[in-house]
Design a protein around this motif. Sequence first.
Motif, PDB file in Angstrom:
ATOM      1  N   ILE A  14      56.645  24.367  43.045  1.00 42.46           N
ATOM      2  CA  ILE A  14      56.836  25.671  42.273  1.00 42.46           C
ATOM      3  C   ILE A  14      55.506  26.426  42.309  1.00 42.46           C
ATOM      4  O   ILE A  14      55.487  27.534  41.622  1.00 42.46           O
ATOM      5  CB  ILE A  14      57.254  25.426  40.763  1.00 42.46           C
ATOM      6  N   ILE A  71      49.989  20.636  43.239  1.00 43.20           N
ATOM      7  CA  ILE A  71      49.711  20.196  44.815  1.00 43.20           C
ATOM      8  C   ILE A  71      50.486  18.818  44.898  1.00 43.20           C
ATOM      9  O   ILE A  71      50.080  18.129  43.841  1.00 43.20           O
ATOM     10  CB  ILE A  71      48.536  20.028  45.514  1.00 43.20           C
ATOM     11  N   THR A  72      51.681  18.751  45.561  1.00 39.82           N
ATOM     12  CA  THR A  72      52.400  17.418  45.455  1.00 39.82           C
ATOM     13  C   THR A  72      51.382  16.236  46.247  1.00 39.82           C
ATOM     14  O   THR A  72      50.864  16.606  47.166  1.00 39.82           O
ATOM     15  CB  THR A  72      53.890  17.501  46.339  1.00 39.82           C
ATOM     16  N   LEU A 264      55.055  20.755  29.203  1.00 42.32           N
ATOM     17  CA  LEU A 264      54.031  20.960  30.305  1.00 42.32           C
ATOM     18  C   LEU A 264      53.837  22.443  30.761  1.00 42.32           C
ATOM     19  O   LEU A 264      52.989  23.019  31.284  1.00 42.32           O
ATOM     20  CB  LEU A 264      54.509  20.213  31.470  1.00 42.32           C
ATOM     21  N   VAL A 282      48.322  21.987  33.669  1.00 42.85           N
ATOM     22  CA  VAL A 282      48.372  20.450  33.617  1.00 42.85           C
ATOM     23  C   VAL A 282      49.475  19.962  34.514  1.00 42.85           C
ATOM     24  O   VAL A 282      49.410  18.653  34.979  1.00 42.85           O
ATOM     25  CB  VAL A 282      48.514  20.007  32.280  1.00 42.85           C
ATOM     26  N   GLY A 284      52.666  19.268  37.415  1.00 41.46           N
ATOM     27  CA  GLY A 284      52.690  19.215  38.684  1.00 41.46           C
ATOM     28  C   GLY A 284      53.664  20.132  39.440  1.00 41.46           C
ATOM     29  O   GLY A 284      53.876  21.192  38.837  1.00 41.46           O
ATOM     30  N   LYS A 288      61.795  19.642  42.280  1.00 45.17           N
ATOM     31  CA  LYS A 288      63.189  19.832  42.084  1.00 45.17           C
ATOM     32  C   LYS A 288      63.747  21.257  42.007  1.00 45.17           C
ATOM     33  O   LYS A 288      64.539  21.982  41.928  1.00 45.17           O
ATOM     34  CB  LYS A 288      63.992  18.979  41.228  1.00 45.17           C
TER      35      LYS A 288
END
Length: 363
Positions: A14, A71-72, A264, A282, A284, A288
């Motif tokens: 996202i 960032i994943t 979050l 904060v 991630g 999804k």
Amino acid sequence: MAKHTVTLIPGDGIGPELTTAMTRVVEATGVDIEWETVEAGADVMDKYGTPLPEHVPESIRKNKVAIKGPITTPIGTGFRSVNVALRKELDLYACLRPAFSIPGSGARYDDIDLVIVRENTEDLYAGIEFSEGSEGARKLIEFAAAEGAGTIRPDSGISLKPISITGTRRIVKYAFDYAIANGRTKVTAVHKANILKHSDGLFLKVAREVAGEYADSGIEFEDYIVDATCMQLVLHPEWWDVLVLPNLYGDIVSDLAAGLIGGLGVAPGANVGAECAVFEPVHGSAPKYAGKDVANPTAEILSAVLMLKHLDEPDAADRVLRAVRTVIGKGEKVTYDIKRSNTGSTEGSVGTQAYADALIAEL
Ligand code: NAD
């Protein structure tokens, strides 16, 4: 030339849609910022052979200020978290996570105004680990036994928890300086020194020494055991002001604080070092929801509020914060998460960019 040049890392998941919403709102304040956009994360692996190409930290070193989307960190691919690597490479030793109530966000409380200052470089997150069955683990187990330090089961994996005088001094000093600069009245050092005598015990001893050096500052100092802190945060969140914690407790307690203020989606953050500062939410990358224009950009936008203050643009920061309070307070043009917290259903919620439009209309 723009008054400020800021490194922008859209991130993935996202991240890009949130940073788009954020830059639109910041630009609408009229503040003179040029964004230097650089990419990091799994998507640039093919092009550069690394998720953190050298031009990313170089850009941040040059501009001194960056703002990023999440960032994943893919699990099991062997690549380390880009976020952790960036904090290490730029020595961003202080992680700042303010938690303040925004009435209408669906939070359980509406009188919270605290700041978590988390040490970012050491403790159990130092990354010094020995896997079960490894030569390193075997040697450490033998060493501990030979030193009379204690028995470790032979089938153990081991993570080290280094806490230094140097690391503790600078984070506690940061907490006091932050308290003074931001009109705060109390710093609480959070630890488990009763059990972890040589790591948290050292943290507490050094924190007390630093507090002594700030005795004339008018800032009150106290210390609290981490488990009791968690309970009292839930029972009396209004008690707390600035909390300074070693890395792991800081990570956990800041998510607890995010939960107290509505989740979050509304929790901003900053990673600050002696030279540079990197602002980021904060949360991630919530894969999804990626590309669906539904995620809540408030945490990203409130991270920009922290950045604007850091850039000495307090008027723009105040205007954005006021717009967030107004739009969330009205409860109409809000994203699904806030709508659901308030009404139990996502019906009538708006998308990421429509929410940004509502903020811009209130500036
Ligand atoms: P996450 O924060 O991405 O998502 C957890 C849940 O929180 C989501 O499923 C969603 O329900 C909700 N959520 C989070 N952000 C939201 C927003 N802006 N609006 C609405 N709802 C939101 O946590 P995760 O699933 O544990 O992590 C996903 C990835 O993000 C992982 O790869 C992780 O390593 C990475 N991560 C990156 C950062 C960073 O870039 N600093 C921080 C934390 C996690």
